[in-house]
Design a protein around this motif. Structure first.
Motif, PDB file in Angstrom:
ATOM      1  N   ASP A  36     -61.704   0.784 -12.987  1.00  0.00           N
ATOM      2  CA  ASP A  36     -60.280   0.186 -12.481  1.00  0.00           C
ATOM      3  C   ASP A  36     -59.259   1.486 -12.574  1.00  0.00           C
ATOM      4  N   PHE A  37     -59.189   2.175 -13.423  1.00  0.00           N
ATOM      5  CA  PHE A  37     -58.270   3.199 -13.375  1.00  0.00           C
ATOM      6  C   PHE A  37     -58.078   4.122 -12.275  1.00  0.00           C
ATOM      7  N   PHE A  38     -59.256   4.611 -11.651  1.00  0.00           N
ATOM      8  CA  PHE A  38     -59.359   5.538 -10.376  1.00  0.00           C
ATOM      9  C   PHE A  38     -59.062   4.577  -9.120  1.00  0.00           C
ATOM     10  N   GLN A  39     -59.292   3.418  -9.351  1.00  0.00           N
ATOM     11  CA  GLN A  39     -59.081   2.384  -8.143  1.00  0.00           C
ATOM     12  C   GLN A  39     -57.532   2.291  -8.141  1.00  0.00           C
ATOM     13  N   GLN A  65     -57.601  15.716  -8.263  1.00  0.00           N
ATOM     14  CA  GLN A  65     -57.772  14.582  -9.136  1.00  0.00           C
ATOM     15  C   GLN A  65     -59.034  14.682 -10.129  1.00  0.00           C
ATOM     16  N   HIS A  66     -58.949  15.310 -11.428  1.00  0.00           N
ATOM     17  CA  HIS A  66     -59.932  15.716 -12.598  1.00  0.00           C
ATOM     18  C   HIS A  66     -60.758  16.649 -11.943  1.00  0.00           C
ATOM     19  N   GLY A  67     -61.950  16.851 -12.792  1.00  0.00           N
ATOM     20  CA  GLY A  67     -62.717  17.894 -12.417  1.00  0.00           C
ATOM     21  C   GLY A  67     -62.965  19.068 -13.654  1.00  0.00           C
ATOM     22  N   ALA A 126     -52.336  19.390  -9.584  1.00  0.00           N
ATOM     23  CA  ALA A 126     -53.743  18.744 -10.074  1.00  0.00           C
ATOM     24  C   ALA A 126     -53.300  17.645 -11.112  1.00  0.00           C
ATOM     25  N   PHE A 127     -54.132  16.639 -11.079  1.00  0.00           N
ATOM     26  CA  PHE A 127     -53.983  15.675 -12.038  1.00  0.00           C
ATOM     27  C   PHE A 127     -55.251  15.506 -13.165  1.00  0.00           C
ATOM     28  N   ASP A 128     -54.857  15.552 -14.409  1.00  0.00           N
ATOM     29  CA  ASP A 128     -55.719  15.595 -15.431  1.00  0.00           C
ATOM     30  C   ASP A 128     -56.972  16.703 -15.318  1.00  0.00           C
ATOM     31  N   VAL A 129     -56.597  17.969 -14.568  1.00  0.00           N
ATOM     32  CA  VAL A 129     -57.447  18.878 -14.709  1.00  0.00           C
ATOM     33  C   VAL A 129     -56.717  20.059 -14.897  1.00  0.00           C
ATOM     34  N   GLU A 145     -49.768  14.796 -15.410  1.00  0.00           N
ATOM     35  CA  GLU A 145     -50.309  14.138 -16.838  1.00  0.00           C
ATOM     36  C   GLU A 145     -49.804  13.036 -17.237  1.00  0.00           C
ATOM     37  N   GLN A 146     -50.692  12.230 -18.013  1.00  0.00           N
ATOM     38  CA  GLN A 146     -50.099  10.954 -18.571  1.00  0.00           C
ATOM     39  C   GLN A 146     -49.891  11.148 -20.105  1.00  0.00           C
ATOM     40  N   SER A 147     -49.701  12.221 -20.622  1.00  0.00           N
ATOM     41  CA  SER A 147     -49.545  12.615 -21.853  1.00  0.00           C
ATOM     42  C   SER A 147     -50.583  11.849 -22.742  1.00  0.00           C
ATOM     43  N   ASP A 148     -51.826  12.493 -22.679  1.00  0.00           N
ATOM     44  CA  ASP A 148     -52.939  11.744 -23.409  1.00  0.00           C
ATOM     45  C   ASP A 148     -52.730  11.618 -25.010  1.00  0.00           C
ATOM     46  N   ARG A 149     -51.916  12.835 -25.468  1.00  0.00           N
ATOM     47  CA  ARG A 149     -51.698  12.619 -26.893  1.00  0.00           C
ATOM     48  C   ARG A 149     -50.921  11.408 -27.073  1.00  0.00           C
ATOM     49  N   ALA A 157     -61.821  16.218 -20.234  1.00  0.00           N
ATOM     50  CA  ALA A 157     -60.446  16.733 -20.710  1.00  0.00           C
ATOM     51  C   ALA A 157     -59.510  15.620 -21.316  1.00  0.00           C
ATOM     52  N   PRO A 158     -59.457  14.487 -20.634  1.00  0.00           N
ATOM     53  CA  PRO A 158     -58.369  13.817 -21.386  1.00  0.00           C
ATOM     54  C   PRO A 158     -58.989  13.067 -22.503  1.00  0.00           C
ATOM     55  N   LEU A 159     -60.071  12.774 -22.753  1.00  0.00           N
ATOM     56  CA  LEU A 159     -60.653  12.139 -23.828  1.00  0.00           C
ATOM     57  C   LEU A 159     -60.644  13.104 -24.841  1.00  0.00           C
ATOM     58  N   ARG A 184     -58.542  15.504 -25.356  1.00  0.00           N
ATOM     59  CA  ARG A 184     -57.162  15.664 -25.785  1.00  0.00           C
ATOM     60  C   ARG A 184     -56.852  14.132 -26.702  1.00  0.00           C
ATOM     61  N   ARG A 185     -57.331  13.278 -26.312  1.00  0.00           N
ATOM     62  CA  ARG A 185     -56.948  12.002 -27.181  1.00  0.00           C
ATOM     63  C   ARG A 185     -57.866  12.186 -28.551  1.00  0.00           C
ATOM     64  N   ASN A 186     -58.821  12.903 -28.528  1.00  0.00           N
ATOM     65  CA  ASN A 186     -59.711  12.907 -29.786  1.00  0.00           C
ATOM     66  C   ASN A 186     -59.023  14.039 -30.524  1.00  0.00           C
ATOM     67  N   ALA A 197     -60.848   2.905 -29.002  1.00  0.00           N
ATOM     68  CA  ALA A 197     -62.014   2.966 -27.715  1.00  0.00           C
ATOM     69  C   ALA A 197     -60.795   3.610 -26.725  1.00  0.00           C
ATOM     70  N   PRO A 198     -60.491   4.605 -26.798  1.00  0.00           N
ATOM     71  CA  PRO A 198     -59.464   5.269 -25.937  1.00  0.00           C
ATOM     72  C   PRO A 198     -59.766   5.395 -24.598  1.00  0.00           C
ATOM     73  N   TYR A 199     -60.365   4.519 -23.996  1.00  0.00           N
ATOM     74  CA  TYR A 199     -60.552   4.336 -22.327  1.00  0.00           C
ATOM     75  C   TYR A 199     -61.119   3.210 -22.150  1.00  0.00           C
ATOM     76  N   ASP A 200     -60.220   2.327 -21.134  1.00  0.00           N
ATOM     77  CA  ASP A 200     -60.724   0.907 -20.861  1.00  0.00           C
ATOM     78  C   ASP A 200     -61.958   0.668 -20.732  1.00  0.00           C
ATOM     79  N   ALA A 202     -56.901   2.834 -24.642  1.00  0.00           N
ATOM     80  CA  ALA A 202     -56.024   3.299 -23.758  1.00  0.00           C
ATOM     81  C   ALA A 202     -56.087   2.699 -22.477  1.00  0.00           C
ATOM     82  N   ASP A 203     -55.253   2.814 -21.207  1.00  0.00           N
ATOM     83  CA  ASP A 203     -55.158   2.352 -20.166  1.00  0.00           C
ATOM     84  C   ASP A 203     -55.259   0.757 -20.142  1.00  0.00           C
ATOM     85  N   ILE A 204     -55.052   0.333 -18.865  1.00  0.00           N
ATOM     86  CA  ILE A 204     -54.863  -1.192 -18.404  1.00  0.00           C
ATOM     87  C   ILE A 204     -55.051  -1.342 -17.005  1.00  0.00           C
TER      88      ILE A 204
HETATM   89  O1  LIG Z   1     -56.532   9.853 -17.749  1.00  0.00           O
HETATM   90  C1  LIG Z   1     -57.474   9.177 -17.420  1.00  0.00           C
HETATM   91  C2  LIG Z   1     -57.405   7.624 -17.797  1.00  0.00           C
HETATM   92  O2  LIG Z   1     -56.554   7.236 -18.825  1.00  0.00           O
HETATM   93  C3  LIG Z   1     -58.888   6.971 -18.245  1.00  0.00           C
HETATM   94  O3  LIG Z   1     -59.151   6.884 -19.595  1.00  0.00           O
HETATM   95  C4  LIG Z   1     -59.941   7.834 -17.864  1.00  0.00           C
HETATM   96  O4  LIG Z   1     -60.121   9.258 -17.529  1.00  0.00           O
HETATM   97  C5  LIG Z   1     -58.596   9.750 -17.621  1.00  0.00           C
HETATM   98  O5  LIG Z   1     -58.657  10.969 -17.042  1.00  0.00           O
END
Ligand SMILES: O[C@@H]1[C@H](O)[C@H](O)CO[C@H]1O
Ligand SMILES: Nc1ncnc2c1ncn2[C@@H]1O[C@H](COP(=O)(O)OP(=O)(O)OP(=O)(O)O)[C@@H](O)[C@H]1O
Ligand SMILES: Nc1ncnc2c1ncn2[C@@H]1O[C@H](COP(=O)(O)OP(=O)(O)OP(=O)(O)O)[C@@H](O)[C@H]1O
Ligand SMILES: [Mg+2]
Ligand SMILES: [Mg+2]
Lengths: 329, 326, 501, 329
Positions: B25-28, B75-77, B98-101, B112-116, B145-147, B149-151, B200-203, B227-229
Motif C-alpha cells: 500500500d505504502f508504495f502505491q 525512491q529507496h535503494g 532521494a526518498f528514504d535512501v 524522509e518521514q522521520s522514522d524515529r 534503512a527505515p526499519l 532507523r525505527r529499530n 510491528a513498525p511497517y503496516d 507504522a504506516d496507514i
Molecule cells: O518509509 C517507508 C514506509 O514507512 C514503510 O514502512 C516501508 O518502507 C519504508 O521505507
C-alpha cells in the motif's frame, strides 16, 4: 524386511517423529492441539498447491505457474468482490474457472504445441504475473481504493468468502485445514485407487507404451495441468480469504515451498516417485520444522538453513539407501 | 501564473522516478502522490521500477540520464549502489532528490518521514495504553534503512523502560509479506501466549500479525502498534475487537508530492534544504472509530496534516487539485 | 601364445538374494567364436557385464592373456581390449548425438579423438562406417534411425576397436538376413585375425553359421561344452534347458470365416497395392527384411497411421481406426516390437504391466478392483510361463525373455478379433519361443492372428500361412507345409534386387 | 531447406530482429551504443548464471541453487573485505572456491547419494539462503556495521573489486559485459568444440550408453555442477561489485531469469536442446525486451506480461514447427 528396507520405508517418517519429539521437549506448547492446528493451517495453502504439482509430476511434467495462478486468483477474487461488487460465490467460481483455463492452456501448449513443460509453464508464469497487475495498474485491491474513473471502490470481501480462510469448525478446526485434508484424500484416492491415476503414472513412466496400450495420453496430460491449475486457484482463494484483500505478490515463495513439499514426497515411504501421501507429509514436515523453530525463537534466517539441511540429510538418507536412480526430477 | 523556468514551458519537462521497492500500500500511495504532483506541474513522468534489484536500479539511473530527463527522484535503494549513480546524474547536470535512501551527497536533498518519530509516536501510545511493563513481540527485518532507523528507537525504548520484555523477534519479507508474517506470528504466539504487545513498525507486518492474533483468538489480549496507514489498514484497525490499536504515519501520497516538489524547486534553482522532512501523525483506533473514518480521504479531511504538508511549497508551486488520497 | 585368451574360474555374482552366477568356469580361446547358449535369465548378460566392467564379480578370477583382469569400469575394459555390443540396443547409442559422434563415442571418451573439427571427425567416422558397410548420413541424429540401423551403429563402433575379446550379446536381434550376413563376414575376418569372440544368441541359424564351439549355461553354471565338429546343437539345447526341447510340429487346422480383409492397401508412396485376408482360427506370419514394411502394416492395422490408399474391413464392416484407442475398442490388439520403448512401463510391476490396456475391465466405475487385477495377473503369469517370484515383482527385475512374455501376455488376457504380434520373439529363448508360439496357436480359435517376424525360422514355428513382404507390399504367399525355403528366400530378397537394379 | 526448416532455424532470431526494429522505430535512442551497452550490462549477471545452468541441463541435470550461490558469493565477498578486511583478490578467490565447493557437494549428492537433481539443488538453495545470513544475523554488510563484539566493521570494498562491476573499458564497455562475452565464448567452445562437451551431451542424452562407451559419467556430471557453481559465484562477485554492499534482496530474481534464458535457448536455431549460443541469445532477448519496454515507458507490470507472452509465442512457433518432443525440461 531388512533394517535397510525399514530405514528406506520409514526413515523419513521416523525423522519427522523425532523432530516432533525434540520440539515437544524443547518448546513447551508445541505438543498441543492449537499448535498442531497452526501447523496444518500454515501449510494448507502450499500443501494444496503441492498436491496439484504432484499430479503434473506424475505424468512426467512440471508446473512452474502454480505460484502465479494462486496470486492471480487472489487478485481476481478481490477484483470481483471489491470492484465488480459481486458475490463470494461468483468470486470462487470465476477463480476456479480461471485456474482450469490456465491449466488447459498449459496443457495445450505442452501437448499440442510440443512446448517443453518447464518452458510453457514458465512463460505462463510471467504472463500471469503481468496480467494480474494490469486491471489495477499494479496496485493492491482493497475496499475504498481509487478506481481509474476517479471514484472509490465500494465493494467488500463478503463474510462468506472470508469464512473460507477464517472460519473454524467447532471453534477449533479452520476451514482451510479441512480443505487441505479433503483435497489430499481426494488426490491420493484419485492417483492410487482409480484407473485414471494408474494411467497417469503409466504416462509419466513411458508415455509411448501407454499410448500403444490405448491410453488417451494427451487428454490425461491436459487433465493433470487442469488439476494443477484448479488446485492452485483454490490455494489463491484461501490466501485471499486469509488476507482479506488483493495483495500484489509474485507467488515465488509459494512455488518454491510447494515444489519442495512435492519433491520431499519422493522420499516418503521410499516411493522414489511423486505421490500424494508423500506430498502431504512433505508439506507437514516443512510446517512442523518452521513452527518448531519459530517457537524456539530461532531467527528467520536459520529457518531456511535448517529447512535445507534437514531436507538434504533426509534425502541422502533415503536415496543413498535405496540406491536407485529415479526416473525424473 | 508566473512560474520559473523550466516550468513556464511545462510540456517539455520530464522527470524520472527510479524505484527500488514497489509492492504494498505504502508504495502505491507514494506513486500516486508523485503522479499527482507531476500532473499539477504539467510535466511528464517516467517510472523506472527495479523491484528490489539494486544493481538494476543503478542501471536505471544511467538509463534515465541517457534518456535526457530533467530531474530524478530516487525512491529507496542501497547507499552503496546509488551513491555513484546519483553522482553521475549530478555530473550530467540533472538535479536529484532521494526518498528514504541516503546517497551521501550534500547536493541531493533527502526526503524522509522521520522514522524515529514514527517509532516514537507508536511506542509512546503503547506505553500510554499498557503501562511501562509488558511482554512484547517485535517484527523486524534488518538491513532496510527505515526499519533500521525505527529499530534504533525501539532499542532506546527498551533501555529506557526495563519493564518491556521482548520475548520474540521475527519477521520476513517473503511475498506475500502479510501471509508469511502471519505464519511466523502464529508460531510466536503459541510459544509465548503471554505476549500483550506486538510492535510491528511497517503496516504489512502489522497486517500479518493481526491475521495471526485473530486466528489464535487472542485479539482481546494482544495490542498491535505499527507504522504506516492505508485505506485497507483503516478497515483492519476498525474491525470490531481489532487488536491493532494505533499506528504512526504520514500520508505516503503527500510524501510523494513533497518529493516531486522538492525536485521541482531544485530544477528551478531554488533550495528545498538538505533534508525535507514530512512529519508523522499518530492515529489511534479510538480516533478512527470516534470520527467514523473509513478511508484515507476522510482521514485527510479530518487531519489536515494528512491532506498535504506545507513543506517544499513555494508560492509559485501548483498543488494538486484534490487533497491527496488513496 | 599358449592358453586361451580369457580364462574364467569360479565366477560368482548375486543381486541381493538372487544368486545369478554360481561359479562359472569358462575359457575363451583366440581366433574362435564361442557361442554361449542359455535360457532367458540363465545369467548370460550378467556374465557379459562382469567381463566388460559394468558389474564387479562377488568371487572368482578372470585372466586376460595370463594377467588378472578385473575392470572397474567399462572404460578400463575397453582399454584392455574387451569390447562389447550389448543386448539392449539403446545401451549402445546416444540418440541426441549424430551418427558420426556415435560411431566414435568410445574414442571421444578415451581422448583419442578430439572433436574440434567436424570434418576430421566425419572423415574418421566414415572409415568406421564403411568397414561394416554402413551407409548412413553421418550428420543425422541417431534418434531418427530405425532399430536396425542403431544396432549396426553399435556394432560398427565395436568392430573399429581391434579388440582382444569381442562380446556380442544377441547382436542380430533386430537385423534381417542380409545385415546379419554382413556381420558374420566381419566376424569371420576378426576370427582370422586371432580375436577371441563370445557370441550370445537364441537364433539357431546364427549359431549354426558361425559357432566354433558352444557353451551351454543353465541357472548360473556352465552345463555343457561342445567343441567336436560337427557341433551337437541339439545336445547344446538339451544342456541349456536341462531337458529335451518340446516339439514345434504344426498341424494346420481349417480356417474359419474371414475376419480381416484388406484391399488395395498402399503403405508408402511408391509401393504396390496389395490385398490381405486373415481368418478365424488362423495364424498368418508375415516375414520380410527389416524395413520391408511389416511394422508399417501393423501401424495401419492399429490406427497409428492410416494407409495411403485401400480399404479394410473387420468382421465384414468397414474398419479405419484413427487411433489405437479405436483399434482396441474394435478388438484389434497389437503387441509392438521393441518392448522397452513401446510396451513396458518401467515403474510398474508385472501385474500392472499386464493390466494396462484393460484397466477398465478391472475397475468398478473409476476404481481399480485389486482382486480382479491380481487374479488376472496370476493367471497370465502361469499361462505365459513368466519366471518370477510374484506378479508384484518390478518388471525390470525380469530377464529379457520374461519381459517379452509379459509384453505379449498383456494382449492375450482378453479375447480379441485380430491379434497382431510384431516381433514377439525378440530376445526370447528357444523354449520360451515355442511356449509362446504354442500359446498363441492354442488360443487362436476365435480370432485372426497376424505375426510379423523377420526370421523365417520363427515364422515356420508359428504360422499356418506365411506371407512375404518386400518393398512395403506383399510379394508371396505360402502354406506352412513342405515349405520351399529357397522360393521364400528368393521372394524376400528379389524385390530388393529389383529395386536396386 | 524448406520454408518450414528456415522458420525453425531462424524464426527466433528473426523475431528478435523484428523486436529490435520495432523498438528502434518506436523509441528514439533505442538504436544507440549506450542503449546496446545497457542491454548487455543488464543481462550480464543473469547471462553468466544461465550459461552455468546450461551446462547442468546438458548433462540432463538441473541446478536450482545458482541464485543462492550468487547471493552467497555476494555476502561472502562483502564479509571478506568489510569484516575480515582482506583484499579484493582474497574475496574473489574465496568466492570462486565457495562456488566450486557448492558445485562439488551438489554433484556428490546427485551422483553418489543418488538424490534427484531438483531435490538436491533445492535443498542446497535453502541451506545457502540460510547460511549466508548467519554470520551477520541477517543484516546486510556495509562499512561501519555493528559487529557482534560491539565494535564497528572498518573494512571497505576495495576499488579494485568495485571496478569489476563498474569499470568501463575506454569509458564505454563495462567490464561485466566483457566477462559475459568471454564466458559465453568459453562455454560455447567447451560444449561444442571439445570432446568433453560432446561427452556431456552424450551423458544428457543416454547416460547408460555413454558409460558403456567408457565415459566417466560421474566425473562429468560433477564437473557440470562445479561449472554451474563457479559461474554462479562469478555472477555474485559482479553483483557485489555493482552494489558495493552485501545485500541479499537483489538476487531474488536471478534464478528464474537465468532459467528462463537457458530454456529460451532451446528454441534458438531450432536446437531443441540446451546450448550455450541459445542461452546467450535468450538472455539478450529478455534484455532487449525489457530495455525497449522501459524506453517506451511501459509500466513495469506490463513488462512481465509481454516477456511471458513473447516467450510463449516464440516457443509455440519453434516447437510446434519442429513438432518434436525434446528430451527434457
Ligand atoms: O518509509 C517507508 C514506509 O514507512 C514503510 O514502512 C516501508 O518502507 C519504508 O521505507
Ligand atoms: N541389475 C540387476 N538387478 C537385479 N537382478 C538382476 C539384474 N540384472 C540381472 N538380474 C537378474 O539376473 C538374472 C540373469 O539375468 P541376465 O540378464 O543375465 O539373463 P540372460 O541370461 O542374459 O537372459 P536373456 O536371454 O533373457 O537375456 C535374472 O534373474 C535377472 O532378473
Ligand atoms: N526413422 C524412423 N523414425 C521413426 N519411425 C520410424 C522410422 N523408420 C520407420 N519408422 C516407423 O516404424 C514403422 C516400421 O517401419 P518399416 O515399415 O520401415 O519397418 P518394418 O518393415 O516393419 O521393419 P522391421 O522388420 O524392423 O519391423 C513405420 O510405422 C514407420 O513409421
Ligand atoms: Mg541377456
Ligand atoms: Mg517389424
Amino acid at each position: 524386511m531388512s533394517v535397510r528396507d525399514l530405514a528406506i520405508r520409514y526413515g523419513f517418517i521416523l525423522l519427522m517423529l523425532g523432530l516432533v519429539a525434540f520440539f515437544g521437549l524443547a518448546a513447551s506448547g508445541f505438543l498441543t492441539l492449537p499448535s498442531a492446528i497452526f501447523i496444518l493451517q500454515s501449510v494448507a495453502i502450499t500443501g494444496i498447491l503441492a498436491l496439484g504439482v504432484t499430479c503434473t509430476l506424475v505424468v512426467g511434467g512440471f508446473d512452474l505457474s502454480i505460484g502465479a495462478v494462486a496470486t492471480s486468483a487472489l487478485m481476481l477474487s478481490a477484483y470481483v468482490m471489491v470492484v465488480w461488487e459481486m458475490s463470494a460465490l461468483a468470486a470462487v467460481v470465476l477463480c476456479l474457472l480461471m485456474g482450469a483455463a490456465v491449466g488447459m492452456i498449459n496443457g495445450f501448449l505442452i501437448v499440442k504445441m510440443k512446448v517443453p513443460d518447464l518452458l510453457a509453464t514458465l512463460g505462463m508464469m510471467f504472463v500471469l504475473l503481468g496480467v494480474q497487475r494490469i486491471p489495477t495498474e499494479g496496485n493492491s485491491i482493497a475496499t475504498g481504493m481509487a478506481l481509474p474513473d476517479g471514484t472509490n471502490a465500494t465493494g467488500v470481501f463478503s463474510p462468506a468468502f472470508l469464512a473460507l480462510g477464517r472460519l473454524r469448525l467447532w471453534n477449533v478446526l479452520p476451514l482451510s485445514v479441512v480443505f487441505l485434508l479433503v483435497i489430499a484424500v481426494l488426490v491420493w484416492g484419485f492417483l492410487e485407487l482409480t484407473r485414471h491415476g494408474r494411467l497417469m503414472y503409466a504416462i509419466g513412466s513411458n508415455a509411448q507404451a501407454a499410448a500403444l496400450a490405448g491410453t488417451n495420453v494427451e487428454r490425461y496430460k491436459v487433465a493433470a495441468y487442469v488439476i494443477s491449475g484448479v488446485l492452485a486457484s483454490v490455494g489463491g482463494i484461501l490466501l485471499a480469504a486469509r488476507l482479506g484483500r488483493g495483495d500484489v505478490a509474485s507467488g515465488n515463495n509459494l512455488l518454491l515451498d510447494s515444489v519442495a513439499a512435492a519433491l520431499i514426497g519422493y522420499a516418503v515411504l521410499g516411493a522414489s516417485k511423486p505421490n500424494a501421501f508423500g506430498t502431504a507429509i512433505g508439506a507437514l514436515f516443512v510446517g512442523i520444522l518452521l513452527q518448531g523453530l519459530t517457537m524456539l525463537n530461532a531467527p528467520y534466517y536459520t529457518q531456511d538453513f535448517v529447512k535445507g539441511a534437514v531436507l538434504v540429510v533426509a534425502l541422502v538418507f533415503t536415496f543413498a539407501l535405496t540406491g536407485q536412480q529415479i526416473r525424473r526430477a | 501564473q508566473d512560474r520559473p523556468a523550466p516550468f513556464d514551458n511545462p510540456g517539455e519537462v520530464e522527470i524520472a522516478l527510479v524505484r527500488y521497492l514497489s509492492t504494498g500500500d505504502f508504495f502505491q500511495a507514494y506513486l500516486s502522490g508523485v503522479e499527482r504532483q507531476a500532473e499539477a506541474l504539467g510535466i511528464n513522468l517516467r517510472v523506472l521500477d527495479s523491484r528490489q534489484d539494486a544493481a538494476l536500479q543503478a542501471d536505471m539511473v544511467d538509463q534515465a540520464i541517457a534518456l535526457g530527463v530533467d530531474g530524478i527522484v530516487i525512491q529507496h535503494g542501497l547507499t552503496e549502489s546509488m551513491k555513484d549513480a546519483a553522482q553521475r546524474a549530478l555530473d550530467a547536470g540533472i538535479p536529484v532528490v532521494a526518498f528514504d535512501v541516503n546517497v551521501e551527497n550534500e547536493k541531493i536533498p533527502q526526503i524522509e518521514q522521520s522514522d524515529r518519530d514514527l517509532a516514537r509516536l507508536a511506542l509512546e501510545q503503547a506505553i500510554a495504553d499498557n503501562g511501562e511493563a509488558w511482554t512484547a513481540g517485535y517484527v523486524y527485518v534488518p538491513g532496510i534503512a527505515p526499519l533500521d532507523r525505527r529499530n534504533e528507537t525501539w532499542e532506546e525504548f527498551k533501555a529506557k523502560y526495563p519493564g518491556i520484555d521482548e520475548v520474540a523477534m521475527f519477521g520476513t519479507l517473503d511475498n506475500p509479506i502479510a501471509n508469511s508474517v502471519a505464519n511466523q506470528a502464529r508460531s510466536v504466539l503459541s510459544a509465548n501466549p503471554n505476549i500483550t504487545v506486538m510492535f510491528a513498525p511497517y503496516d504489512e507486518f502489522a497486517k500479518g500479525v493481526k491475521i495471526a492474533v485473530d486466528e489464535a483468538g487472542m485479539s482481546g489480549q494482544v495490542s498491535i502498534y505499527s507504522a504506516d496507514i492505508s485505506t485497507a489498514d483503516i478497515a483492519a484497525m476498525r474491525e470490531p475487537g481489532s487488536a491493532w490499536k494505533a499506528t504512526a504515519a504520514t500520508n505516503p501520497a503527500v510524501v510523494g508530492e513533497v518529493s516531486v516538489r522538492a525536485l521541482a524547486m531544485l530544477m528551478a534553482d531554488e533550495d528545498p534544504g538538505a533534508q525535507v522532512i514530512v512529519p508523522p501523525t499518530l492515529i489511534t483506533q479510538a480516533q478512527l472509530n470516534d470520527e467514523s473514518i473509513t478511508n484515507m480521504e476522510e482521514l485527510a479531511a479530518k487531519l489536515p496534516a494528512f491532506a498535504h504538508a506545507d513543506v517544499a511549497a513555494p508560492d509559485w508551486m501548483p498543488l494538486p487539485s484534490a487533497p491527496a488520497q488513496n | 601364445m599358449e592358453g586361451p585368451a580369457i580364462r574364467i574360474r569360479d565366477l560368482r555374482k548375486a543381486f541381493g538374494p538372487n544368486q545369478v552366477l554360481r561359479g562359472i568356469d569358462l575359457d575363451l580361446p583366440s581366433g574362435a567364436v564361442t557361442v554361449l547358449m542359455g535360457a532367458n535369465g540363465a545369467g548370460k548378460s550378467t556374465l557379459v557385464k562382469v567381463l566388460c566392467g559394468v558389474h564387479s564379480a562377488d568371487a572368482g578370477t578372470v585372466t586376460l592373456d595370463g594377467r588378472p583382469f578385473a575392470p572397474a569400469s567399462p572404460a578400463q575394459a575397453l582399454r584392455a581390449g574387451v569390447v562389447t555390443v550389448h543386448q539392449n540396443i539403446n545401451d549402445g547409442v546416444v540418440p541426441d548425438l549424430d551418427v558420426a559422434s556415435n560411431l566414435l563415442l568410445d574414442q571421444i571418451a578415451d581422448g583419442s579423438v578430439g572433436v574440434a573439427s567436424g570434418r576430421a571427425l566425419r572423415q574418421r567416422a566414415r572409415g568406421v562406417a564403411e568397414a561394416v558397410g554402413l551407409r548412413l548420413d553421418l550428420g543425422r541424429p541417431v534418434a531418427g534411425l530405425p532399430l536396425a540401423d542403431r544396432q549396426l551403429v553399435a556394432i560398427a563402433r565395436a568392430m573399429a576397436h581391434k579388440p582382444r575379446l569381442l562380446i556380442l550379446d544377441e547382436p542380430t536381434s533386430s537385423l534381417s538376413a542380409a545385415e546379419a550376413d554382413r556381420l558374420f563376414a566381419l566376424i569371420d575376418r576378426l576370427r582370422a585375425q586371432g580375436v577371441a569372440l563370445l557370441y550370445i544368441s537364441h537364433r539357431m541359424s546364427d549359431i549354426r553359421r558361425i559357432a566354433d564351439r558352444i557353451v551351454s549355461m543353465r541357472d548360473g553354471v556352465v552345463s555343457g561344452l561342445f567343441e567336436e565338429k560337427p557341433l551337437d546343437t541339439a545336445g547344446a539345447v538339451r544342456a541349456m534347458l536341462g531337458r529335451d526341447l518340446s516339439d514345434a510340429a504344426i498341424s494346420i487346422p481349417a480356417a474359419g470365416r474371414v475376419i480381416l480383409s484388406m484391399a488395395g492397401i498402399v503403405l508408402r508412396q511408391d509401393a504396390l497395392p496389395f490385398d490381405l485376408t486373415a481368418c478365424a482360427n488362423e495364424v498368418v506370419a508375415i516375414t520380410g527384411l527389416v524395413g520391408s514394411g511389416k511394422s508399417a502394416l501393423a501401424a495401419a492395422l492399429f490406427g497409428q497411421s492410416a494407409p495411403l490408399a485401400g480399404t479394410m474391413t473387420l468382421d465384414g464392416s468397414p474398419y479405419a481406426p484413427a487411433s489405437p484407442i479405436e483399434a482396441v475398442a474394435r478388438g484389434v490388439f497389437l503387441s509392438p516390437r521393441d518392448r522397452r520403448a513401446n510396451a513396458l512401463v518401467a515403474d510398474f510391476d508385472i501385474a500392472r504391466n499386464l493390466s494396462l490396456p484393460f484397466l477398465r475391465r478391472h475397475s468398478w466405475g473409476s476404481f481399480i478392483r485389486w482382486r480382479s487385477e491380481a487374479a488376472m495377473a496370476n493367471r497370465m503369469v502361469g499361462e505365459m510361463g513368466v519366471i518370477c517370484r510374484s506378479p508384484r515383482d518390478g518388471i525390470l527385475t525380469l530377464s529379457g525373455g520374461n519381459q517379452q512374455k509379459v509384453a505379449v501376455g498383456r494382449w492375450m488376457s482378453e479375447a480379441s478379433r485380430l491379434l497382431v504380434l510384431d516381433e514377439p520373439f525378440q530376445g526370447v529363448d528357444i523354449q520360451a519361443r515355442r511356449d509362446i508360439g504354442a500359446k498363441v496357436r492354442a488360443t487362436a480359435k476365435d480370432r485372426a492372428t497376424v505375426v510379423l517376424v523377420a526370421e523365417l525360422d520363427e515364422a515356420m514355428e508359428i504360422a499356418d500361412r506365411i506371407l512375404v513382404m518386400a518393398e512395403h507390399s506383399l510379394a508371396g504367399e505360402h502354406r506352412n507345409q513342405n515349405l520351399d525355403l529357397s522360393a521364400v528366400m528368393r521372394q524376400v530378397t528379389e524385390a530388393q534386387q529389383g529395386a536396386a537394379a
